[in-house]
Design an enzyme around this catalytic site. Structure first.
Site, PDB file in Angstrom:
ATOM      1  N   PRO A  72       0.846  -1.239   0.042  1.00 29.66           N
ATOM      2  CG  PRO A  72      -0.561  -1.158   1.800  1.00 29.66           C
ATOM      3  CD  PRO A  72       0.645  -2.045   1.122  1.00 29.66           C
ATOM      4  CD  GLU A  73       4.311   2.937  -2.237  1.00 26.83           C
ATOM      5  OE1 GLU A  73       4.532   3.763  -1.631  1.00 26.83           O
ATOM      6  OE2 GLU A  73       4.885   1.964  -2.676  1.00 26.83           O
TER       7      GLU A  73
END
Ligand SMILES: [Zn+2]
Length: 276
Positions: free
Chosen positions: A2-3
């Site tokens: 996840p960014e």
């Protein structure tokens, strides 16, 4: 992994449902995340009103009257929100369940590199927490611009791509977003950070904001169906102009996009319009 856009979309979805409502209960089915989930956490948060759920870097910050719940998605984590009266069975790796406002939020994390920590107000400002204190500037901070990038990189010989990925200058510019931003700004990913001038950094700062905005917008379209497992990044790549496009023509000049590996991460760039 996840960014920032994924975390921002998650924060907005959680805030929309939970801001202003008291926590009914918190259940921890698996304490062994990256750090142990505090044993007393369910007692601490039960009954507390969630004032606001926001984000700093890739950390979700749940502000409660007595402190801040810090949550990180690690390598593989996600929060999913379900209506309490239509609750599907718990899936493997659903480690935490928080009930609030007729909904249940579940933290799923197969690899368990995520975190759920409690920072009491008595411990001081949460932004001074060891996990948060060293983070770079937020890309949406009004002070983030070309001038900021210029000052932050003087004398740095590291390639600009690595400088961005490091997260110490600006947070949230992961591999895909760095690749795309450099393409838009016409800067070769291997350029020494300290050799990029004011005008090019001005373009880069604008490109970073535009790329992340787009990713959040694309991700925001998943809000309604927040059970999507594809994730924000997966959807964003449909809009990528350089990332994953080796051999395909550059949208600006038609030259085939080239792939190189920098610090074990793939970079894509146009050898004609992106200069060192
Ligand atoms: Zn080109």
């Amino acid at each position: 992994m996840p960014e920032l856009p994924e975390v921002e979309v998650t924060a907005r979805a959680l805030a929309q449902r939970f801001d202003g409502h008291a926590v009914d209960s918190l259940q921890v089915h698996e304490h062994r995340l990256r750090w142990p989930v505090p044993r007393r956490l369910p007692q601490i948060v039960a009954g507390q009103r969630i004032e606001h759920i926001g984000r700093r870097g890739k950390y979700l910050l749940w502000r409660l009257p007595g402190g801040v719940l810090i949550s990180h998605l690690g390598m593989s984590g996600s929060w999913r929100i379900h209506d309490a009266d239509r609750l599907p069975p718990r899936k493997p790796h659903d480690h935490v369940e928080l009930r609030c406002n007729g909904a249940v939020a579940r933290l799923n994390d197969p690899r368990r590199f995520g975190a759920l920590l409690w920072h009491p107000d008595s411990a001081g400002d949460v932004l001074a927490h060891p996990l948060l204190a060293a983070l770079g500037i937020e890309p949406f901070d009004p002070h983030f611009d070309g001038e900021f990038l210029l000052r932050a990189t003087r004398g740095r010989r590291v390639p600009i791509k690595q400088a961005l990925l490091g997260g110490l200058i600006v947070v949230g510019v992961g591999n895909i977003y760095a690749t795309e931003s450099l393409y838009r700004a016409r800067i070769h990913p291997g350029t020494e950070a300290g050799r990029i001038g004011r005008a090019r950094y001005g373009r880069l700062a604008q490109a970073i904001v535009a790329v992340l905005d787009k990713a959040i917008e694309v991700g925001g379209s998943t809000l309604r169906d927040f059970s999507s497992t594809e994730g924000v990044e997966g959807r964003y790549t449909e809009f990528a102009q350089a990332y994953g496009r080796a051999g395909l023509p550059c949208a600006r000049c038609g030259t085939p996009i080239r792939r190189i590996v920098q610090g074990q991460r793939a970079s894509y760039y146009c050898p004609r319009c992106q200069r060192r």
